[in-house]
Design a protein around this motif. Structure first.
Motif, PDB file in Angstrom:
ATOM      1  N   PHE A  52       0.111   6.528   7.528  1.00  0.00           N
ATOM      2  CA  PHE A  52      -1.262   6.719   7.072  1.00  0.00           C
ATOM      3  C   PHE A  52      -1.309   6.749   5.551  1.00  0.00           C
ATOM      4  N   GLY A  53      -2.473   6.509   5.027  1.00  0.00           N
ATOM      5  CA  GLY A  53      -2.665   6.416   3.586  1.00  0.00           C
ATOM      6  C   GLY A  53      -2.938   7.748   2.931  1.00  0.00           C
ATOM      7  N   GLY A  54      -2.108   8.738   3.146  1.00  0.00           N
ATOM      8  CA  GLY A  54      -2.292  10.067   2.572  1.00  0.00           C
ATOM      9  C   GLY A  54      -2.984  11.008   3.540  1.00  0.00           C
ATOM     10  N   GLN A  55      -2.848  12.312   3.287  1.00  0.00           N
ATOM     11  CA  GLN A  55      -3.352  13.341   4.211  1.00  0.00           C
ATOM     12  C   GLN A  55      -4.831  13.190   4.536  1.00  0.00           C
ATOM     13  N   SER A  56      -5.637  12.809   3.582  1.00  0.00           N
ATOM     14  CA  SER A  56      -7.077  12.694   3.840  1.00  0.00           C
ATOM     15  C   SER A  56      -7.402  11.521   4.765  1.00  0.00           C
ATOM     16  N   ARG A  57      -6.448  10.616   4.972  1.00  0.00           N
ATOM     17  CA  ARG A  57      -6.677   9.456   5.833  1.00  0.00           C
ATOM     18  C   ARG A  57      -5.794   9.479   7.080  1.00  0.00           C
ATOM     19  N   PHE A  58      -5.300  10.658   7.437  1.00  0.00           N
ATOM     20  CA  PHE A  58      -4.407  10.779   8.598  1.00  0.00           C
ATOM     21  C   PHE A  58      -5.041  10.185   9.856  1.00  0.00           C
ATOM     22  N   ASP A  59      -6.314  10.480  10.094  1.00  0.00           N
ATOM     23  CA  ASP A  59      -6.984  10.013  11.303  1.00  0.00           C
ATOM     24  C   ASP A  59      -7.194   8.498  11.322  1.00  0.00           C
ATOM     25  N   GLU A  60      -7.044   7.840  10.199  1.00  0.00           N
ATOM     26  CA  GLU A  60      -7.204   6.390  10.124  1.00  0.00           C
ATOM     27  C   GLU A  60      -5.860   5.671  10.215  1.00  0.00           C
ATOM     28  N   GLY A  61      -4.802   6.425  10.415  1.00  0.00           N
ATOM     29  CA  GLY A  61      -3.464   5.844  10.445  1.00  0.00           C
ATOM     30  C   GLY A  61      -3.112   5.223  11.780  1.00  0.00           C
ATOM     31  N   VAL A  62      -1.904   4.715  11.847  1.00  0.00           N
ATOM     32  CA  VAL A  62      -1.369   4.106  13.065  1.00  0.00           C
ATOM     33  C   VAL A  62      -0.320   5.039  13.639  1.00  0.00           C
ATOM     34  N   ARG A  63      -0.379   5.243  14.950  1.00  0.00           N
ATOM     35  CA  ARG A  63       0.578   6.091  15.651  1.00  0.00           C
ATOM     36  C   ARG A  63       1.243   5.277  16.752  1.00  0.00           C
ATOM     37  N   ARG A 110       0.842  -1.208   0.000  1.00  0.00           N
ATOM     38  CA  ARG A 110       0.000   0.000   0.000  1.00  0.00           C
ATOM     39  C   ARG A 110       0.873   1.252   0.000  1.00  0.00           C
ATOM     40  N   ASN A 111       0.445   2.270  -0.735  1.00  0.00           N
ATOM     41  CA  ASN A 111       1.108   3.577  -0.696  1.00  0.00           C
ATOM     42  C   ASN A 111       0.742   4.267   0.605  1.00  0.00           C
ATOM     43  N   VAL A 112       1.750   4.733   1.344  1.00  0.00           N
ATOM     44  CA  VAL A 112       1.518   5.414   2.614  1.00  0.00           C
ATOM     45  C   VAL A 112       2.480   6.573   2.780  1.00  0.00           C
ATOM     46  N   THR A 113       2.143   7.430   3.719  1.00  0.00           N
ATOM     47  CA  THR A 113       3.044   8.477   4.186  1.00  0.00           C
ATOM     48  C   THR A 113       3.514   8.073   5.572  1.00  0.00           C
TER      49      THR A 113
END
Length: 92
Positions: free
Chosen positions: A70-81, A45-48
């Motif tokens: 995360f999967g790009g800026q629009s999906r920041f809140d769905e990412g892993v921290r 998967r493409n991620v930042t």
């Protein structure tokens, strides 16, 4: 945990391990510091990926390392921290 969450977590754990390879004494002179890059998860998967080094409580003390995947800026809140603390007392 979904396949997506597991994939992002695997990427974040790998990046956190790399980030933790730097010692307190290597990081302290460049604090605060961070960077980001686009990459691929183990499943392709493409991620930042963002890596941040911050003073945990006060300058000169422990260093907080934070990793966001995360999967790009629009999906920041769905990412892993993930994060860890690099203690000053264990520096080389």
């Amino acid at each position: 945990m979904t396949d997506l969450e597991a994939d992002l977590a695997a990427m974040a754990e790998d990046e956190l391990e790399r980030a933790a390879s730097l010692s307190w004494s290597e990081l302290a002179p460049i604090m605060p510091w961070g960077d980001s890059f686009d990459g691929f998860t183990p499943a392709g998967r493409n991620v930042t990926v963002e890596r941040h080094y911050l003073w945990a409580e006060k300058p000169g003390g422990d260093i907080l390392c934070e990793i966001n995947v995360f999967g790009g800026q629009s999906r920041f809140d769905e990412g892993v921290r993930l994060s860890l603390t690099i203690p000053k007392e264990y520096s080389a």
